[in-house]
Scaffold this active site. Structure first.
Site: not given
Length: 475
Positions: A96, A163
């Site tokens: 991430r 997403e």
């Protein structure tokens, strides 16, 4: 334990390979589109459209582990035992934050030390292996303010749902990422989605309207999603899912979900598919299994009543940490029961829902329309966050004022105790004040200790409801 690997696929499609020995560049977009067509299974966008047309709610779990074989086994087990409509690859924290080398070292040392699947590290060929191991389409869930490398590996893997957004995957997760940087990074992602749409592949882009997950006023959640959706549509995205977090108040949640298609018609161009997605309660979950399962089923019924295309499920182990496969399976099965035709008699007060919808629409308009009038929307968003005219509660980012103070009213609906600098009309602010005055502590000017106790009690809403804590959250 997974055998030692080298970093594959951390590069942008068509660019030179990564400097790590053994790295390779990604396939061209045309080849990835052809691969998805050859898979022989529906895309996420097709699943969502089919669910909406059939009047049922598609079911999706959260799941992600570090090791490749372990991830594949988890996906297969969930599909074999619960048949979810869409499956998830939850990405690890190193990926991430684009710490690909750290993800690689951790993966080679012990995959169990990763809190998700490091797709960039494993590479697109292993991504395809996961894709081919199950019949359901996959979605990437992560939390990255700059997901360009991850997105490109996702596309090469044949994954058709992704997403995030430049606001919703920045403010809740990152402290020091300027909003202009995350908006620019996500514009790149959305432009690739536009190119893929031109090639015949529709990527579902799910917007994380859940934000900080608890005590988020509906108009803030939906306003952020409207801004991200407009930016995504302008960049070429043709399928947008708007996620909304369960507040716990039936009328407010149903109204928020039913407002999503209205907002789409008001602010988005024709030709863009828009789906409502409902996240089951993301606050403190009850510890008792029966209570937790009651909450899971209740959330699924709310998704059905609100016309959601998809539900993100929870498990009876939420209060204790990461759930095991068995709990995930049982959570999926329980949530899917809410699709039963035997429950057609379940209804909600239509007049109260319609009234709540009108207020939500008005508040969203107050927040977003001054921004949408600006010639440079990305710059306007950054300026609005700096001024506090766009804001979220409990932000992790220094680039948001985080002046909003939410509070539950006497019925449990989430209102604005303080709207900060949001440009809400006097009428809307007056209504929030009036509703909070009807609650036990509303209307007063509580001290800091009392305010913190009230917020804690509001977060522990379902613990109190089930008698697992008092109003202040004491077990």
């Amino acid at each position: 334990m997974t055998s030692k690997i080298v970093l594959l696929g951390a590069d942008r499609a068509g660019e030179a390979p990564h400097s790590v020995p053994g790295a390779e560049s990604l396939p061209p977009l045309e080849e990835s589109v052809a691969y998805v067509r050859a898979l022989g299974k529906p895309t996420a966008a097709q699943v969502l459209q089919d669910a909406r047309e059939s009047g049922r709610v598609a079911i999706q779990p959260r799941c992600g582990v570090g090791g490749h074989e372990e991830m594949k086994a988890l996906l297969r087990d969930l599909e074999a035992q619960a048949a979810p409509d869409i499956l998830t690859l939850t990405i690890d924290a190193h990926t991430r934050l684009k710490r690909f080398e750290q993800a690689l070292r951790t993966l080679n040392r012990d995959p169990r030390d990763l809190n998700g699947y490091p797709l960039v590290t494993h590479g697109w060929q292993r991504g395809r292996d996961l894709n081919e191991s199950v019949a359901a389409p996959l979605e990437i869930r992560h939390g990255s303010p700059d997901a360009r490398a991850l997105f490109d590996v996702s596309v090469a893997s044949g994954i058709t749902s992704f997403e995030g957004g430049g606001i919703s995957y920045n403010l809740p997760y990152s402290k020091a990422v300027p909003i202009a940087e995350s908006l620019a990074a996500w514009e790149d992602v959305d432009r690739v989605c536009g190119r893929l749409a031109e090639l015949g592949l529709i990527i579902d882009r799910e917007l994380f309207g859940t934000l900080t997950a608890v005590l988020v006023p509906p108009s803030i959640s939906l306003a952020i999603s409207v801004v991200e959706a407009v930016l995504a549509a302008r960049a070429g995205v043709r399928c947008i899912s708007v996620a909304y977090p369960q507040s716990g108040h039936l009328v407010q949640d149903v109204a928020a979900l039913r407002t999503i298609p209205l907002l789409a018609r008001r602010y988005l161009p024709e030709g863009v598919q828009v789906h409502a997605v409902f996240h089951e309660f993301m606050g403190v979950f009850p510890r008792g299994r029966g209570h937790a399962e009651d909450l899971i089923f209740y959330g699924a019924l709310v998704a059905r009543l609100g016309g959601a295309s998809k539900l993100i499920t929870k498990t009876y182990q939420e209060a204790y940490g990461i759930p095991d496969t068995r709990a995930n399976v049982e959570g999926l099965r329980l949530a899917s029961r809410a699709n039963s035709p035997l429950l057609d008699f379940v209804a909600v007060d239509a007049d109260r829902v319609a009234e709540e919808q009108q207020w939500i629409l008005a508040e969203v308009a107050d927040i977003v329309e001054p921004l949408l009038e600006q010639p440079d929307l990305k710059a306007a968003v950054a300026q609005a966050l700096e001024r506090g005219t766009l804001d979220i509660p409990f932000s992790a980012s220094r680039y948001a004022k985080s002046e909003i103070i939410p509070k539950r009213d006497a019925e449990g609906a989430i209102r604005y105790l303080s709207a900060g600098s949001l440009p809400l009309s006097r009428r809307a602010l007056r209504r929030n004040d009036e509703l909070l005055r009807r609650s036990e502590a509303g209307g007063a000017d509580p001290g800091l200790g009392s305010l913190l106790a009230d917020l804690t009690g509001d977060i522990n809403y379902f613990l109190t409801l089930f008698g697992e804590s008092d109003r202040e959250g004491t077990s």
